[in-house]
Design an enzyme around this catalytic site. Structure first.
Site: not given
Ligand code: PLP
Length: 332
Positions: A202-204, A328, A240, A182, A73
């Site tokens: 984002s995948g996770h 983060c 790749t 989210q 993301g």
């Molecule tokens: N944006 C939001 C709102 C998120 O919650 C997160 C991850 O916590 C991200 C971006 C970043 O995604 P990624 O962890 O895949 O870099």
């Protein structure tokens, strides 16, 4: 005795689902071909890649050509914001509008642009954690290159009025990007019905692995590449492709978007039960942000008289994994 783990931190990351793992396994083992090569195992990988792109596009109401694979993301957000900013700067448009409570991948991309001659407007959100679309309308000017506003907040879970916000951007012919990391897989999003020009996911956050993401770019929206290399992703995002993770992401998204409204209602009932229990048993608690305009799986509460970190350590001693903010920002 093994301790029961109670994981309530799915905004930070999620567990890979069995379906996702099963879908990925062949591409982590025997089907290891490079999708850009010409022999048959490469064709299998290429087919899997394009099949995943089509599945993801269908789940989001997009066209497969509008789906670009990224590493996360954070990359999707950086790519969207910087690429549009650099392109629009050539037309003399150097104003970016965002909010003050975006994820750091948006805020720090915006700060980088500020250091490089751009002007960024950070709109405030109200006490409920919601932006008033009228504030956006007032902030727009003839130099605005891009508006980037998150779909749902990663800490307090509030959902913005993306319909109204994107409509305003369209009326002013300004590119609109949303960080929907989210939101995707948690709220119904049909891009064929929205005025969203670019969307990050984002995948996770949806039971796929960490390290895979998507940037949706509407066909009519011009974008350029930040990285330079080979011809992958129509030369716009070289490197790749991570076939296994992309296949896993498609399986996870398909799963997450199936009966999404029913699942959302079910989670909301559980969330509200937890909230009722907390309010009944603990004095002096405050809910942060609007409860109405919020992700079903989010609860963000302040407890008077105890520090967040102490509370989290205590919960951890009971096997409960929770957070007092975005992963983060845990070091800041
Ligand atoms: N944006 C939001 C709102 C998120 O919650 C997160 C991850 O916590 C991200 C971006 C970043 O995604 P990624 O962890 O895949 O870099």
């Amino acid at each position: 005795m093994t301790r029961k783990l109670i994981y309530v931190d799915n905004a930070a990351t999620t567990k890979i689902s069995e379906d996702c793992l099963k879908a990925m396994m062949p591409y982590l083992t025997e089907e290891y071909g490079n999708p850009s090569s010409i022999y048959s195992i490469a064709h299998t990988a290429k087919f899997a890649l394009e099949n995943a792109r089509a599945k993801i596009a269908k789940s989001l109401g997009a066209n497969p050509q509008e789906i670009y694979f990224t590493s996360c993301g954070t990359e999707s957000n950086n790519w969207a914001i910087k690429a549009v900013a650099y392109l629009k700067a050539k037309e003399g448009k150097k104003n970016i509008i965002t909010t003050s409570f975006e994820h750091h991948s948006v805020l720090n991309a915006a700060k980088h642009l500020e250091k490089n001659g751009f002007n960024v407007t950070y709109l405030p959100v109200n006490q409920d954690g919601v932006l008033n679309p009228k504030d956006l309308e007032k902030a727009l000017n003839e130099n605005t290159a891009l508006v980037s506003i998150m779909y749902a907040n990663n800490e307090i879970g509030t959902i913005q009025n993306i319909g109204a916000i994107s409509k305003i951007c369209k009326e002013h012919s300004v590119v609109f990007h949303t960080d929907a990391v989210q939101a995707v897989g948690h709220v119904k999003i049909d891009l064929s019905e929205e005025n969203i020009d670019m969307l990050s996911m984002s995948g996770h956050k949806i039971n796929a692995p960490k390290g895979v993401g998507v940037l949706y770019v509407k066909k009519s929206t011009k974008i350029t590449n930040l990285m330079h290399g080979g011809g992958q992703e129509r030369t716009l995002r070289p490197g790749t492709e991570n076939v296994a993770y992309i296949v896993g992401l498609a399986a996870a998204l398909q799963n997450a978007t199936k009966n999404i409204c029913e699942k959302e209602n079910k989670v909301k009932i559980l969330r509200d039960m937890l909230l009722t229990g907390i309010i009944k048993n603990i004095k002096k608690v405050h809910i942060n942000g609007s409860l109405e305009s919020r992700l079903a799986g989010n609860l963000n509460i302040s407890f008077e008289g105890i520090e967040g970190e102490s509370l989290l350590l205590m919960l951890d001693s009971y096997g409960i994994c929770a957070s007092s903010g975005s992963a983060c920002t845990s070091n800041s």
